[in-house]
Every structure is written in structure tokens, then in C-alpha cells.
Design a protein around this motif. Structure first.
Motif, PDB file in Angstrom:
ATOM      1  N   ALA A 139       0.852  -1.192   0.000  1.00  0.00           N
ATOM      2  CA  ALA A 139       0.000   0.000   0.000  1.00  0.00           C
ATOM      3  C   ALA A 139       0.886   1.239   0.000  1.00  0.00           C
ATOM      4  N   SER A 140       1.812   1.291   0.938  1.00  0.00           N
ATOM      5  CA  SER A 140       2.896   2.275   0.981  1.00  0.00           C
ATOM      6  C   SER A 140       2.433   3.677   0.576  1.00  0.00           C
ATOM      7  N   HIS A 141       2.813   4.101  -0.633  1.00  0.00           N
ATOM      8  CA  HIS A 141       2.485   5.436  -1.135  1.00  0.00           C
ATOM      9  C   HIS A 141       1.815   5.367  -2.511  1.00  0.00           C
ATOM     10  N   ALA A 233       9.358 -15.668  18.993  1.00  0.00           N
ATOM     11  CA  ALA A 233       8.466 -16.776  18.641  1.00  0.00           C
ATOM     12  C   ALA A 233       8.643 -17.956  19.592  1.00  0.00           C
ATOM     13  N   GLN A 234       9.842 -18.107  20.153  1.00  0.00           N
ATOM     14  CA  GLN A 234      10.127 -19.217  21.056  1.00  0.00           C
ATOM     15  C   GLN A 234       9.935 -18.846  22.525  1.00  0.00           C
ATOM     16  N   SER A 235       9.597 -17.587  22.781  1.00  0.00           N
ATOM     17  CA  SER A 235       9.517 -17.094  24.158  1.00  0.00           C
ATOM     18  C   SER A 235       8.154 -17.381  24.784  1.00  0.00           C
ATOM     19  N   ASP A 236       7.994 -16.923  26.020  1.00  0.00           N
ATOM     20  CA  ASP A 236       6.710 -17.050  26.705  1.00  0.00           C
ATOM     21  C   ASP A 236       5.853 -15.785  26.551  1.00  0.00           C
ATOM     22  N   LEU A 237       6.292 -14.845  25.727  1.00  0.00           N
ATOM     23  CA  LEU A 237       5.528 -13.614  25.531  1.00  0.00           C
ATOM     24  C   LEU A 237       4.157 -13.912  24.935  1.00  0.00           C
ATOM     25  N   LYS A 238       3.189 -13.072  25.251  1.00  0.00           N
ATOM     26  CA  LYS A 238       1.844 -13.293  24.730  1.00  0.00           C
ATOM     27  C   LYS A 238       1.156 -11.968  24.425  1.00  0.00           C
ATOM     28  N   ASP A 239       0.113 -12.076  23.626  1.00  0.00           N
ATOM     29  CA  ASP A 239      -0.747 -10.943  23.267  1.00  0.00           C
ATOM     30  C   ASP A 239       0.019  -9.773  22.643  1.00  0.00           C
ATOM     31  N   LEU A 240       0.993 -10.099  21.800  1.00  0.00           N
ATOM     32  CA  LEU A 240       1.762  -9.048  21.133  1.00  0.00           C
ATOM     33  C   LEU A 240       0.954  -8.445  19.991  1.00  0.00           C
ATOM     34  N   GLY A 241       1.325  -7.228  19.614  1.00  0.00           N
ATOM     35  CA  GLY A 241       0.734  -6.566  18.468  1.00  0.00           C
ATOM     36  C   GLY A 241       1.791  -6.243  17.438  1.00  0.00           C
ATOM     37  N   VAL A 242       1.362  -5.849  16.234  1.00  0.00           N
ATOM     38  CA  VAL A 242       2.290  -5.469  15.156  1.00  0.00           C
ATOM     39  C   VAL A 242       1.824  -4.149  14.550  1.00  0.00           C
ATOM     40  N   HIS A 243       2.726  -3.208  14.467  1.00  0.00           N
ATOM     41  CA  HIS A 243       2.522  -1.950  13.738  1.00  0.00           C
ATOM     42  C   HIS A 243       3.907  -1.589  13.206  1.00  0.00           C
ATOM     43  N   THR A 244       4.125  -1.807  11.917  1.00  0.00           N
ATOM     44  CA  THR A 244       5.482  -1.762  11.386  1.00  0.00           C
ATOM     45  C   THR A 244       5.510  -1.119  10.008  1.00  0.00           C
ATOM     46  N   GLU A 245       6.669  -0.687   9.615  1.00  0.00           N
ATOM     47  CA  GLU A 245       6.869  -0.184   8.257  1.00  0.00           C
ATOM     48  C   GLU A 245       6.918  -1.349   7.286  1.00  0.00           C
ATOM     49  N   MET A 246       7.820  -2.274   7.547  1.00  0.00           N
ATOM     50  CA  MET A 246       8.046  -3.408   6.659  1.00  0.00           C
ATOM     51  C   MET A 246       7.598  -4.696   7.349  1.00  0.00           C
ATOM     52  N   TYR A 247       6.752  -5.457   6.670  1.00  0.00           N
ATOM     53  CA  TYR A 247       6.359  -6.760   7.186  1.00  0.00           C
ATOM     54  C   TYR A 247       7.400  -7.768   6.718  1.00  0.00           C
ATOM     55  N   VAL A 248       7.963  -8.507   7.664  1.00  0.00           N
ATOM     56  CA  VAL A 248       9.040  -9.452   7.362  1.00  0.00           C
ATOM     57  C   VAL A 248       8.641 -10.854   7.812  1.00  0.00           C
ATOM     58  N   PRO A 291      -7.576 -11.239   6.931  1.00  0.00           N
ATOM     59  CA  PRO A 291      -8.190 -10.054   7.551  1.00  0.00           C
ATOM     60  C   PRO A 291      -7.471  -9.568   8.799  1.00  0.00           C
ATOM     61  N   GLU A 292      -6.592 -10.406   9.360  1.00  0.00           N
ATOM     62  CA  GLU A 292      -5.822  -9.971  10.529  1.00  0.00           C
ATOM     63  C   GLU A 292      -4.757  -8.948  10.139  1.00  0.00           C
ATOM     64  N   CYS A 293      -4.348  -8.968   8.874  1.00  0.00           N
ATOM     65  CA  CYS A 293      -3.250  -8.119   8.410  1.00  0.00           C
ATOM     66  C   CYS A 293      -3.801  -6.913   7.648  1.00  0.00           C
ATOM     67  N   MET A 294      -3.219  -5.754   7.902  1.00  0.00           N
ATOM     68  CA  MET A 294      -3.757  -4.500   7.375  1.00  0.00           C
ATOM     69  C   MET A 294      -2.663  -3.724   6.633  1.00  0.00           C
ATOM     70  N   ALA A 295      -2.746  -3.715   5.306  1.00  0.00           N
ATOM     71  CA  ALA A 295      -1.840  -2.910   4.481  1.00  0.00           C
ATOM     72  C   ALA A 295      -2.336  -1.469   4.513  1.00  0.00           C
ATOM     73  N   ALA A 296      -1.463  -0.537   4.847  1.00  0.00           N
ATOM     74  CA  ALA A 296      -1.881   0.851   5.040  1.00  0.00           C
ATOM     75  C   ALA A 296      -0.855   1.809   4.452  1.00  0.00           C
ATOM     76  N   PRO A 297      -1.272   3.025   4.121  1.00  0.00           N
ATOM     77  CA  PRO A 297      -0.321   4.016   3.598  1.00  0.00           C
ATOM     78  C   PRO A 297       0.784   4.305   4.618  1.00  0.00           C
ATOM     79  N   VAL A 298       1.974   4.559   4.111  1.00  0.00           N
ATOM     80  CA  VAL A 298       3.118   4.777   4.992  1.00  0.00           C
ATOM     81  C   VAL A 298       2.969   6.048   5.815  1.00  0.00           C
ATOM     82  N   GLU A 299       2.181   7.005   5.357  1.00  0.00           N
ATOM     83  CA  GLU A 299       1.975   8.212   6.143  1.00  0.00           C
ATOM     84  C   GLU A 299       1.169   7.918   7.406  1.00  0.00           C
TER      85      GLU A 299
END
Length: 448
Positions: A139-141, A233-248, A291-299
Motif C-alpha cells: 500500500a505504501s504510497h 516466537a520461542q519465548s513465553d511472551l503473549k498478546d503481542l501486536g504489530v505496527h510496522t513499516e516493513m512486514y518481514v 483479515p488480521e493483516c492491514m496494508a496501510a499508507p506509509v503516512e
């Protein structure tokens, strides 16, 4: 309106699309996996007849045909928003140039600048029943590019994943001047990350314990962020979120390990938000119609206001080197261009403004200089002449090497020098102390 009929009216060959490009035009090639293939090859055939054609793009994942003509510098320039290995080689050939800008500013630049976009051409998904072509994972620009372009040519690729989003992740058949049905090549892929090095793992083990449950993640590209992602991914962390520039790819591993729910996000609850994605087929398959993933403008993704509004935002990025004043260079080796400004500074600033947020700049303490064959420190007295300051000394939060992780925020110049030297390779610490003394940023009372 019958969109199928409109599609048929606008369908053209790649050669017909290439004929729309004239001498002196500014031609936008999209971004990453959207870079055209069939139309690019047709323009390359036509390019020797033209002069002063200016192309824009970035994050090239394969060598475009226009780069492979005889003496490209006589006919074109390639103007990149973010450099990679392919574009670095083109710099030496005299036709590739970097356009310095914060990545988050690109949509506004396109809409407000007096610079034209005569032709925009890029790969998209097939048209849906409503007449829309999806931009895939970028989506970017591109929405802003379409707003500005005089002519839009879409090159349909059936292998392009359909990436759901919020806004500006599509273009309608009514907006385009031509539709080219391409040869449906595989979507451009980045090589899967190799095994994490010992240094990568040491840095990852310093950072992951500082990530709380419910944190929102941004990961940069490279070995260290990937190693950190694998450890998460191997840790005991839970309920993380993602808001990033680049999806890797690392995000896919974290999600499939059940660590990502996004339930604590203040914005876009439950959704993994990104401006563009570039990785392996595993990642494209995961993003497709998800639907869990959201492509959005970089602005939006890189807006400091968006980032700072999300509690416990954790930003993790790479750097080339850092000096004892705390200036981070993530773009060049002296005057040799490596990358670009991207969104690193936006995430450094936004994460610090987040309630409970942290930003981490990661680098190995040393590197092998290929020219001299000598081991050199990435923590330097001052940046090499010509190096780019990506993050100023006032902005850096945490700096991590395999020897430790230090919080640089608010430190005086001598405290900052001391902290940085404490995570430098032991073989270089005495030399760095001596240089710090010359720079008047070392106190005699400091421990040696």
C-alpha cells in the motif's frame, strides 16, 4: 457500469503501454514487488530511442530490464526512494541516484510536489468484481502516486497476493489508462534469513527480556531483527501486536507461534498493520486475503502520532555504526551509499513517546574491513567523513551490541561516551577512551 467491458476497452499490450513513455517523462515504477516486469521489458526495448527519461521506484528485488540496456546513463536516470544492492551497483554506472526523504513523507510529497508523474506503471492483482486492482503487500504510497499520475498502467499478475487494508490499497479500473496482462511471474522474493550468528543471538537475548506481554512490535530488516523475531516466537511472551513499516518473515513465525493477538493495541486492535511487505513466499501466502493483516499508507504506519498512541511500542532496527556523540548512521559507509533514511527515525521518536515504549538500535561491535582485512569497531570516535546521520544524538534511546544494551537518553556527553565504550569490543576500548579524551567528552574520574 460494466467493469468487464471497461477492462476490455483499456486492455493493451506491453508494447502499447511502453509507447506512452516519451523523452523527458517522469515514470513511476511503484515499489518493491510492484515493480513492473512485462512493461519494463517493453520500455527497455524502446528506451534507446529516448533520452532524459526519469524513473522513480525503490526496494528493487530484481534487476529491471531498463538497467540492462547499453549505456543506460545516456537515456535515463533511476531515482530511488530507498536503495538496495541492485541500485548501489547502478550508482557506480552513473544512472542511479538516491532521493533523501523520510519514508513517511512520500504520500504528501507526491500530492504536493510540482514534480510530475507522467506515467505510473506497476504490478497489481487481477481486477475484482467491483472494478478494483489491489496493490498487494505494498500500500505504501501508491495511492498518492495514482492521485498524481497523468496516466496509470496496471500490469496484472495472478500471483500477486490480495492484501486487505484500510485505505489506499487499490486503484479502480475507471482511473487507469491501460491494463496489461503480464506473464504472471513469481512475486519477487528476498532470500530467507540465514542462521543467526552468535552475535545476533547475544543481542537478541539482551533485548527480548525487555519486551513486556502485550507490547506492539516494529522490526527492521536484517539478521539481528530476524534473530530477535525468532527468539520472540520461542519465548513465553503473549498478546503481542504489530505496527510496522516493513512486514518481514519473522512476524509470520511469531504469529504462527500464537504470540500475536493485538488485543492490547490502542489503534487497530487485533490487526497487524504494515506499509509494505517483502520476504519469502511463506510471507506472501500468509498475507494473502488475511483479515488480521492491514496494508496501510506509509503516512499512517510511520506517523509518529500513530506510533506514540500505541502503549508499550517496541522498535528494533539496525545501524552501520555510531559515534561517541551518539550519532547513528544507518545509511552509508562514508560516502558509499548503502540504504536510505526509511522510517527508522520516525520509529525511534514515536516509540519513545509511547507509554512504556522503547526503541533499540542494534549492531555488532565490530566488522571486518574488506579493503584492509582488519577488524574495526562500529563504535567510532566520530562518524567517517561523508557518513549520514540517520538518528541524531538527541534521539537515540537504547543502543545494543553483543557486549550489552545501554540507555543513552538524557546522558551528558561524557556519560554517553562512557556508556558506548562499555558495549564496544574490549580490544577497542582503550583506543576509544583516548579518542574521547581528545574530543573533550571523557572525565578523568571515569573508570578505565
Amino acid at each position: 457500469m460494466d467493469f468487464t467491458e471497461l477492462y476490455a476497452q483499456k486492455k493493451m499490450t506491453a508494447d502499447q503501454a511502453a509507447a506512452l513513455v516519451k523523452s523527458g517523462d517522469w515514470v513511476d515504477y511503484g515499489w518493491a514487488v510492484n515493480t513492473p516486469v512485462a512493461v519494463d521489458a517493453a520500455i527497455a526495448k524502446r528506451l534507446p530511442e529516448l533520452e532524459d527519461v526519469n524513473f522513480r521506484g525503490g526496494i528493487l528485488m530484481w534487476v529491471p530490464a531498463i538497467f540492462q540496456i547499453e549505456d543506460p546513463a545516456a537515456h535515463m536516470t533511476w531515482n530511488s526512494w530507498h536503495m538496495g544492492g541492485i541500485e548501489r551497483k547502478a550508482i557506480a554506472q552513473g544512472f542511479s541516484f538516491y532521493s533523501p526523504i523520510r519514508y513517511s513523507e512520500l504520500p504528501r510529497y507526491y500530492r504536493d510536489s510540482s514534480d510530475p508523474v507522467d506515467v505510473a506503471v506497476f504490478q497489481v492483482t487481477p481486477m475484482d468484481e467491483h472494478g478494483y486492482f489491489n496493490f498487494g503487500p505494498c500500500a505504501s504510497h501508491l495511492g498518492a502516486v495514482c492521485d498524481k499520475a497523468k496516466k496509470i498502467i496496471v500490469e496484472v499478475n495472478r500471483n500477486m497476493p490480495k492484501c486487505l487494508g484500510g485505505t489506499e490499497n487499490w486503484v479502480h479500473i475507471s482511473q487507469v489508462a491501460g491494463v496489461v496482462e503480464g506473464s504472471n511471474p513469481p512475486i519477487g522474493q528476498m532470500a530467507a534469513a540465514g542462521a543467526a550468528t552468535e552475535v545476533d543471538l547475544k543481542v537478541a537475548n539482551l533485548i527480548v527480556p525487555q519486551i513486556p506481554d502485550g507490547a506492539c512490535l516494529q522490526l527492521g530488516i536484517g539478521g539481528m531483527p530476524n534473530a530477535i523475531g525468532n527468539l520472540i516466537a520461542q519465548s513465553d511472551l503473549k498478546d503481542l501486536g504489530v505496527h510496522t513499516e516493513m512486514y518481514v518473515d519473522a512476524f509470520v513465525d511469531i504469529a504462527k507461534a500464537g504470540k500475536i493477538t493485538g488485543r492490547h493495541k490502542n489503534l487497530d486492535k487485533g490487526r497487524q498493520v504494515y506499509a509494505f511487505g517483502a520476504g519469502t513466499q511463506k510471507m506472501y501466502d500468509y498475507l494473502n486475503d488475511n483479515p488480521e493483516c492491514m496494508a496501510a499508507p506509509v503516512e499512517y504506519t510511520n506517523d509518529i502520532r500513530s506510533i506514540s498512541a500505541i502503549d508499550n511500542f517496541i522498535s528494533i532496527n539496525n545501524a552501520v555504526d555510531i559515534d561517541l556523540f551518539g550519532q547513528v548512521n544507518a545509511e552509508s559507509a562514508g560516502i558509499k551509499h548503502i540504504s536510505g533514511a526509511g522510517g527508522q527515525l520516525d520509529f525511534v521518536l514515536g516509540a519513545y513517546l509511547s507509554n512504556g515504549g522503547k526503541s533499540f538500535i542494534c549492531l555488532s561491535s565490530t566488522f571486518m574491513n574488506k579493503k584492509t582485512g582488519k577488524l574495526e569497531s562500529r563504535i567510532r570516535p566520530t562518524l567517517e567523513n561523508g557518513s549520514i546521520v540517520t538518528d541524531t544524538r538527541a534521539n537515540v534511546h537504547y543502543l545494543c551490541t553483543e557486549y550489552g544494551c545501554v540507555n543513552l537518553k538524557g546522558l551528558t556527553s561524557w556519560e554517553k561516551a562512557e556508556a558506548l565504550i562499555s558495549v564496544a569490543h574490549p580490544d577497542f576500548r582503550d583506543e576509544l577512551i583516548a579518542e574521547a579524551e581528545k574530543l573533550h567528552i571523557w572525565r578523568r574520574s571515569n573508570k578505565r
